[in-house]
Motif scaffolding. Structure first.
Motif: not given
Length: 418
Positions: A96-110
């Motif tokens: 339920g935590l809101r990650v910016v922009p989302n956790a998938f995007a953070v992982r993919a772009t890092m």
């Protein structure tokens, strides 16, 4: 999507990474009433100097990150650096935590392997030839696809750390060793990229924001930002960049396609600003990489737009309206450390301001030669005039030891003028 993603204000925001970009974002969020908790691996980081609360931890440590997320109970978690235990972010998002922009995007772009593997198959996206490698022998094999010259980069790094241009297969071992040393995290992989013969590199700041009238997420773009790098790290940027309409249209199509794919991978929302980088040659453009947050080259927007990239990111992630329009051409030029010093003193700031520039000092600990310490910002009748002002101002600033350091040394030797 019909339900508004607007976050009630004042919001509680946890910032993971507290560098100079995080500092400006913190200020933008606080202007909207947000309570910002700034976290990083060392005390006194730039964003901590202005945040409401500070936390020091190893964000790659899953247990430490779990404890921080549990303690802060933020409305929004906003990553600003690559070195984060992204698996823990994904799990927290599922809860339920809101990650910016989302956790998938953070992982993919890092991770360059993930983002390139996501982007390259998209119909709208064009990339240079590339292969991934797990050692010097595989780098040499990859050169049969990419040709020479080629660039070898860690799959997880930023600001040029660990990057090597190679002109011969004999350099593969050195490139591998440098990539391993310069990586933000040891993935055991590097990316080998074709060297593209381009006219310029640009950043296209791409904003996914909520449109209350249509009740949908819309994608908008800032004017393109040109930038020049040295050793993979930016030394100056300017806006607008001189890009042909055809190339700019191609960049916008690619930026929309990649950010849409990141949103789809994380459930369809993914609000916020993305810094999407391209190589441009005439009417041709190639996707390079992407950051799911304000971009270092986008600091120029502090001089060029009514809403800087930091204001845009803050508004977008809170579900508020945005305006990406350009107010005036401008440029930025960085000031870097000439050497490590225990306590830095900045001389020539008044002279730099008197020349027509604004100066932002990040107040970082000066731990290594070449660390980015400040930026000079200028506007002008056109981008080239602004570049001259910004570069001239940066050349006036000297970083010395306080109180009895060596004689002042130029801090911007990296700004070899075009």
């Amino acid at each position: 999507m019909s339900a508004s993603p607007r976050v009630p204000l004042p919001a509680r925001v946890l910032l993971l990474g507290s560098g100079e970009l995080g500092k400006e974002l913190t200020i933008s969020l606080q202007r909207l009433g947000c309570h910002v908790v700034a976290a990083d691996s060392y005390p006194g980081a730039p964003a901590m100097q202005v945040a409401d609360e500070q936390r020091v931890l190893d964000m790659t440590d899953p247990r430490a990150l779990d404890a921080l997320l549990e303690e802060c109970r933020a409305d929004l978690v906003v990553p600003e650096v690559e070195a984060i235990a992204t698996d823990r972010l994904a799990r927290a998002e599922e809860e339920g935590l809101r990650v910016v922009p989302n956790a998938f995007a953070v992982r993919a772009t890092m991770d360059r392997q993930l983002i390139r593997s996501l982007a390259a198959p998209l119909d709208a996206v064009r990339t240079s030839a590339f292969r991934f490698a797990s050692g010097a022998d595989e780098i040499r094999a990859a050169l049969e696809v990419t040709g020479l010259p080629a660039f070898v980069k860690p799959t997880m790094s930023s600001s040029g750390h660990g990057q090597t241009r190679i002109d011969s297969a004999d350099e593969a071992e050195r490139a591998w060793e440098r990539a391993v040393r310069g990586a933000r995290a040891d993935t055991g992989r590097v990316i080998v990229e074709e060297g593209v013969d381009f006219d310029c590199e640009i950043t296209l700041l791409t904003v996914r924001s909520w449109d209350e009238e249509t009740r949908r997420i819309r994608t908008s773009f800032c004017e393109p930002i040109g930038h020049r790098q040295k050793d993979g790290d930016y030394v100056e940027s300017w806006q607008p960049a001189d890009v042909s309409p055809a190339a700019l249209d191609a960049c916008r199509r690619m930026a929309r396609a990649v950010t849409d794919a990141l949103a789809d991978g994380g459930g369809g929302s993914a609000l916020g600003l993305f810094g999407v980088e391209f190589f441009v040659a005439g009417d041709d453009a190639w996707f390079s990489e992407l950051s799911p947050r304000p971009h270092d080259t986008g600091m120029v927007t502090l001089a060029t737009q009514r809403l800087s990239e930091f204001d845009l990111h803050a508004r977008a992630i809170l579900g508020l309206p945005v305006d990406t329009s350009l107010s005036r051409p401008g440029a930025s030029a960085v000031v870097k450390a000439p050497r490590p010093v225990e306590r830095a003193v900045y001389e020539g700031v008044g002279e730099a301001m008197a020349s027509g520039a604004d100066v932002r000092i990040f107040n970082k600990p000066v731990t290594r030669t070449g660390r980015r310490l400040a930026v000079c910002l200028a506007d002008g009748e056109d981008a080239q005039a602004a570049r001259r002002t910004a570069r001239g101002a940066a050349s006036l600033i000297r970083v010395i030891e306080d109180p009895r350091g060596d004689a002042a040394a130029p801090a911007v030797a990296s700004l070899d003028h075009d």
